[in-house]
Design an enzyme around this catalytic site. Structure first.
Site, PDB file in Angstrom:
ATOM      1  N   GLU A 122      29.179  32.894-103.471  1.00  0.00           N
ATOM      2  CA  GLU A 122      28.714  34.298-102.819  1.00  0.00           C
ATOM      3  C   GLU A 122      28.837  34.308-101.250  1.00  0.00           C
ATOM      4  O   GLU A 122      29.322  35.415-100.845  1.00  0.00           O
ATOM      5  CB  GLU A 122      27.303  34.491-103.223  1.00  0.00           C
ATOM      6  CG  GLU A 122      26.941  34.245-105.015  1.00  0.00           C
ATOM      7  CD  GLU A 122      25.580  34.435-105.026  1.00  0.00           C
ATOM      8  OE1 GLU A 122      25.101  35.762-105.309  1.00  0.00           O
ATOM      9  OE2 GLU A 122      24.812  33.531-105.046  1.00  0.00           O
ATOM     10  N   GLU A 142      25.040  28.591-111.905  1.00  0.00           N
ATOM     11  CA  GLU A 142      23.859  29.160-112.104  1.00  0.00           C
ATOM     12  C   GLU A 142      23.740  29.306-113.580  1.00  0.00           C
ATOM     13  O   GLU A 142      22.350  29.139-114.228  1.00  0.00           O
ATOM     14  CB  GLU A 142      23.842  30.660-111.473  1.00  0.00           C
ATOM     15  CG  GLU A 142      23.757  30.611-109.938  1.00  0.00           C
ATOM     16  CD  GLU A 142      24.949  30.768-109.164  1.00  0.00           C
ATOM     17  OE1 GLU A 142      26.015  30.421-109.901  1.00  0.00           O
ATOM     18  OE2 GLU A 142      25.071  31.223-108.102  1.00  0.00           O
TER      19      GLU A 142
HETATM   20  C1  1HE Z   1      22.476  19.187-103.720  1.00  0.00           C
HETATM   21  C2  1HE Z   1      23.263  20.251-104.231  1.00  0.00           C
HETATM   22  C3  1HE Z   1      22.681  21.438-104.348  1.00  0.00           C
HETATM   23  C4  1HE Z   1      24.677  18.727-103.947  1.00  0.00           C
HETATM   24  N1  1HE Z   1      21.277  21.232-104.025  1.00  0.00           N
HETATM   25  N2  1HE Z   1      21.145  19.149-103.509  1.00  0.00           N
HETATM   26  N3  1HE Z   1      24.811  24.505-107.152  1.00  0.00           N
HETATM   27  C5  1HE Z   1      25.130  23.811-108.102  1.00  0.00           C
HETATM   28  O1  1HE Z   1      24.695  23.638-109.283  1.00  0.00           O
HETATM   29  C6  1HE Z   1      26.285  22.588-107.738  1.00  0.00           C
HETATM   30  C7  1HE Z   1      25.607  21.414-107.681  1.00  0.00           C
HETATM   31  N4  1HE Z   1      26.463  20.102-107.004  1.00  0.00           N
HETATM   32  C8  1HE Z   1      27.387  19.721-107.677  1.00  0.00           C
HETATM   33  O2  1HE Z   1      27.879  20.050-108.589  1.00  0.00           O
HETATM   34  C9  1HE Z   1      28.048  18.748-106.666  1.00  0.00           C
HETATM   35  O3  1HE Z   1      26.973  18.168-105.794  1.00  0.00           O
HETATM   36  C10 1HE Z   1      29.283  19.057-106.041  1.00  0.00           C
HETATM   37  C11 1HE Z   1      30.519  19.363-106.993  1.00  0.00           C
HETATM   38  C12 1HE Z   1      28.931  20.179-105.000  1.00  0.00           C
HETATM   39  C13 1HE Z   1      29.713  17.857-104.982  1.00  0.00           C
HETATM   40  O4  1HE Z   1      29.763  16.683-105.860  1.00  0.00           O
HETATM   41  P1  1HE Z   1      30.043  15.389-104.833  1.00  0.00           P
HETATM   42  O5  1HE Z   1      30.139  14.166-106.108  1.00  0.00           O
HETATM   43  O6  1HE Z   1      30.656  15.250-103.903  1.00  0.00           O
HETATM   44  O7  1HE Z   1      28.343  15.070-104.348  1.00  0.00           O
HETATM   45  P2  1HE Z   1      27.023  14.682-105.081  1.00  0.00           P
HETATM   46  O8  1HE Z   1      26.892  13.065-105.121  1.00  0.00           O
HETATM   47  O9  1HE Z   1      26.924  15.261-106.420  1.00  0.00           O
HETATM   48  O10 1HE Z   1      25.897  15.241-103.898  1.00  0.00           O
HETATM   49  C14 1HE Z   1      25.704  14.460-102.811  1.00  0.00           C
HETATM   50  C15 1HE Z   1      24.183  15.012-102.403  1.00  0.00           C
HETATM   51  O11 1HE Z   1      24.112  16.386-102.429  1.00  0.00           O
HETATM   52  C16 1HE Z   1      23.286  14.568-103.631  1.00  0.00           C
HETATM   53  O12 1HE Z   1      21.940  14.029-102.984  1.00  0.00           O
HETATM   54  P3  1HE Z   1      21.759  12.628-102.854  1.00  0.00           P
HETATM   55  O13 1HE Z   1      20.223  12.728-101.942  1.00  0.00           O
HETATM   56  O14 1HE Z   1      21.653  11.934-104.259  1.00  0.00           O
HETATM   57  O15 1HE Z   1      22.723  11.958-101.927  1.00  0.00           O
HETATM   58  C17 1HE Z   1      22.944  15.729-104.526  1.00  0.00           C
HETATM   59  O16 1HE Z   1      21.661  15.990-105.080  1.00  0.00           O
HETATM   60  C18 1HE Z   1      22.837  16.578-103.164  1.00  0.00           C
HETATM   61  N5  1HE Z   1      23.315  18.151-103.624  1.00  0.00           N
HETATM   62  N6  1HE Z   1      24.631  19.673-104.146  1.00  0.00           N
HETATM   63  C19 1HE Z   1      20.667  20.473-103.639  1.00  0.00           C
HETATM   64  N7  1HE Z   1      23.214  22.722-104.935  1.00  0.00           N
HETATM   65  C20 1HE Z   1      21.260  32.809-104.067  1.00  0.00           C
HETATM   66  S1  1HE Z   1      21.267  32.136-105.487  1.00  0.00           S
HETATM   67  C21 1HE Z   1      22.370  31.050-105.764  1.00  0.00           C
HETATM   68  C22 1HE Z   1      22.054  30.183-106.974  1.00  0.00           C
HETATM   69  C23 1HE Z   1      23.162  28.963-106.899  1.00  0.00           C
HETATM   70  O17 1HE Z   1      23.734  28.448-105.794  1.00  0.00           O
HETATM   71  S2  1HE Z   1      22.907  27.999-108.222  1.00  0.00           S
HETATM   72  C24 1HE Z   1      24.126  26.892-107.775  1.00  0.00           C
HETATM   73  C25 1HE Z   1      23.694  25.591-107.335  1.00  0.00           C
END
Ligand code: 1HE
Length: 268
Positions: A122, A142
């Site tokens: 977005e 989402e």
């Molecule tokens: C997060 C987030 C997040 C990572 N919120 N903490 N977005 C999503 O559903 C995408 C979620 N994220 C992923 O699918 C993956 O993290 C990625 C593909 C982006 C990257 O993968 P990777 O392997 O490089 O990283 P990781 O190990 O998954 O994440 C590293 C850290 O970032 C980890 O935290 P840690 O404390 O365990 O190290 C993750 O939890 C954290 N992290 N993404 C919170 N999104 C206005 S409305 C909009 C609505 C949306 O955007 S919904 C979609 C949300």
């Protein structure tokens, strides 16, 4: 450029949105790589404030993300704490911040790499030009998280790829790779891995040399004209065109071409 920056810029840096100015180009970086630049309230506020207070003399901006990914979208850890009413207001705050990019003072080029997902997509779609590198991938998780877009995605994304493709992305969790993303219209440019930022900076530097009224017409008027009924659009087009061509800068540029002093359009 040495000038006093607005105090909101320093506050934004503390929240993870850093601004640097290179000549006439503002370079805005999301700096939360440990969380894949997931957008918490602080980053959204920081984006709003940086784009609302770009320094004078800036003619274009680039937005990019630190680390392996452009942006992982909404910080899902904050979502758990909101009720419905707070969710509505939260979404409206995203709209304000992303509109500060889309309808701010200058054209914005997004440099995309790695995850460009959810709210990150977005955000990218609020920019005017998107440059992706080969590592970029696009998704709207989402749908599978049980939520909906809230950062203007349902308005902006169908304009780029169509309602049917957005629906499919959200219903099935489909992920598009960088090549698909360019073919479908997410990005206008596709660069080798690691090349998005340099290309975005070069494009922004070029954009900053345009006549300011032309850039204004393209960022402020064109998207509105494109949404209007044709007869309203034609009238608005005539008004904007009349104002732009009357500016001294437009006259000077046309004169330079007629005098053989401006570059011709070259075959692609
Ligand atoms: C997060 C987030 C997040 C990572 N919120 N903490 N977005 C999503 O559903 C995408 C979620 N994220 C992923 O699918 C993956 O993290 C990625 C593909 C982006 C990257 O993968 P990777 O392997 O490089 O990283 P990781 O190990 O998954 O994440 C590293 C850290 O970032 C980890 O935290 P840690 O404390 O365990 O190290 C993750 O939890 C954290 N992290 N993404 C919170 N999104 C206005 S409305 C909009 C609505 C949306 O955007 S919904 C979609 C949300």
């Amino acid at each position: 450029m040495t000038q006093e920056l607005h105090p909101a810029i320093a506050r934004a840096a503390g929240m993870g949105v850093a601004l640097q100015v290179h000549g006439a180009v503002a370079v805005v970086q999301l700096r939360r790589p440990a969380k894949r630049n997931a957008l918490n309230d602080g980053l959204i506020e920081g984006l709003r404030d940086v784009f609302a207070h770009l320094p004078a003399g800036v003619g274009a901006a680039v937005i990019h993300g630190e680390g392996e990914h452009f942006c992982a979208g909404l910080d899902l850890s904050e979502l758990q704490e909101r009720d419905a009413g707070e969710g509505v207001l939260h979404s409206r705050r995203w709209h304000v911040a992303l509109d500060a990019i889309a309808y701010g003072p200058v054209p914005v080029v997004a440099a995309l790499h790695g995850a460009v997902v959810g709210g990150g997509l977005e955000l990218a779609c609020a920019a005017h030009v998107r440059v992706a590198d080969a590592s970029a991938f696009y998704a709207l998780p989402e749908g599978t998280r049980g939520i909906f877009v809230g950062g203007g995605g349902s308005v902006r994304i169908p304009k780029l790829i169509g309602v049917a493709r957005m629906t499919d992305m959200m219903l099935t969790g489909r992920v598009y790779n960088a090549a698909d993303g360019e073919r479908l219209g997410f990005a206008q440019y596709l660069e080798p891995a690691g090349g998005a930022l340099d290309k975005a900076l070069a494009l922004a530097a070029k954009i900053a040399t345009n006549a300011p009224l032309t850039n204004f017409a393209l960022t402020q008027a064109l998207p509105r004209i494109a949404e209007q009924p044709a007869d309203h659009g034609y009238l608005m087009e005539a008004l904007v065109s009349g104002v732009a061509q009357a500016a001294p800068e437009a006259k000077a540029r046309v004169q330079a071409f007629l005098a053989g002093k401006a570059p011709k359009v070259k075959k692609a």
